[in-house]
Scaffold this motif. Structure first.
Motif, PDB file in Angstrom:
ATOM      1  N   THR A  62      37.399  39.759  33.459  1.00 18.68           N
ATOM      2  CA  THR A  62      38.282  39.153  34.458  1.00 18.68           C
ATOM      3  C   THR A  62      37.500  38.802  35.720  1.00 18.68           C
ATOM      4  O   THR A  62      37.642  37.703  36.261  1.00 18.68           O
ATOM      5  CB  THR A  62      39.444  40.106  34.794  1.00 18.68           C
ATOM      6  N   ARG A  65      35.255  35.739  35.081  1.00 18.92           N
ATOM      7  CA  ARG A  65      36.024  34.492  35.072  1.00 18.92           C
ATOM      8  C   ARG A  65      36.401  34.086  36.486  1.00 18.92           C
ATOM      9  O   ARG A  65      36.327  32.914  36.862  1.00 18.92           O
ATOM     10  CB  ARG A  65      37.285  34.643  34.219  1.00 18.92           C
ATOM     11  N   LYS A  66      36.791  35.059  37.290  1.00 22.25           N
ATOM     12  CA  LYS A  66      37.196  34.792  38.661  1.00 22.25           C
ATOM     13  C   LYS A  66      36.009  34.279  39.499  1.00 22.25           C
ATOM     14  O   LYS A  66      36.150  33.365  40.292  1.00 22.25           O
ATOM     15  CB  LYS A  66      37.756  36.086  39.267  1.00 22.25           C
ATOM     16  N   ARG A  68      33.406  32.609  38.466  1.00 22.71           N
ATOM     17  CA  ARG A  68      33.004  31.253  38.065  1.00 22.71           C
ATOM     18  C   ARG A  68      33.769  30.185  38.814  1.00 22.71           C
ATOM     19  O   ARG A  68      33.267  29.088  39.026  1.00 22.71           O
ATOM     20  CB  ARG A  68      33.247  31.052  36.557  1.00 22.71           C
ATOM     21  N   HIS A  69      35.006  30.486  39.204  1.00 19.44           N
ATOM     22  CA  HIS A  69      35.857  29.478  39.833  1.00 19.44           C
ATOM     23  C   HIS A  69      35.695  29.423  41.347  1.00 19.44           C
ATOM     24  O   HIS A  69      36.115  28.462  41.972  1.00 19.44           O
ATOM     25  CB  HIS A  69      37.318  29.722  39.484  1.00 19.44           C
ATOM     26  N   GLY A  70      35.098  30.428  41.917  1.00 13.91           N
ATOM     27  CA  GLY A  70      34.882  30.446  43.372  1.00 13.91           C
ATOM     28  C   GLY A  70      36.186  30.603  44.134  1.00 13.91           C
ATOM     29  O   GLY A  70      37.254  30.790  43.577  1.00 13.91           O
ATOM     30  N   SER A  71      36.086  30.495  45.437  1.00 15.13           N
ATOM     31  CA  SER A  71      37.233  30.678  46.315  1.00 15.13           C
ATOM     32  C   SER A  71      38.005  29.373  46.445  1.00 15.13           C
ATOM     33  O   SER A  71      37.433  28.285  46.476  1.00 15.13           O
ATOM     34  CB  SER A  71      36.756  31.124  47.697  1.00 15.13           C
ATOM     35  N   LYS A  72      39.322  29.470  46.520  1.00 13.04           N
ATOM     36  CA  LYS A  72      40.155  28.287  46.697  1.00 13.04           C
ATOM     37  C   LYS A  72      40.346  27.967  48.186  1.00 13.04           C
ATOM     38  O   LYS A  72      40.841  26.920  48.531  1.00 13.04           O
ATOM     39  CB  LYS A  72      41.517  28.502  46.050  1.00 13.04           C
TER      40      LYS A  72
END
Length: 75
Positions: A62, A65-66, A68-72
């Motif tokens: 988890t 995966r988190k 890889r997407h970086g901060s929104k």
């Protein structure tokens, strides 16, 4: 707008133990105060081809995966 909290490691331990003891997804969800679909998604997302991963491995997957997407949120 609906908000949700991601599962914590201790909740993953409860899911793991519940599955080992033969509890249904619904019973595990009731025990944790989560909807059964949350439990099903967790198991589906953190299982290998045989069984649900050990909770620490599931938490690591988890986190990976988190990351890889970086901060929104833009600084």
């Amino acid at each position: 707008m609906a908000y949700y909290n991601q599962l914590k490691e201790f909740e993953r331990v409860c899911i793991y133990e519940g599955l080992k003891s033969g509890l249904s997804h619904k019973k595990i969800g009731q025990k944790l105060g989560r909807h059964k679909s949350t439990i099903l998604r967790e198991i589906k997302g953190n299982s290998d081809y045989i069984v649900y991963l050990y909770p620490r491995d599931a938490q690591k997957h988890t986190n990976d995966r988190k990351a890889r997407h970086g901060s929104k949120i833009k600084s």
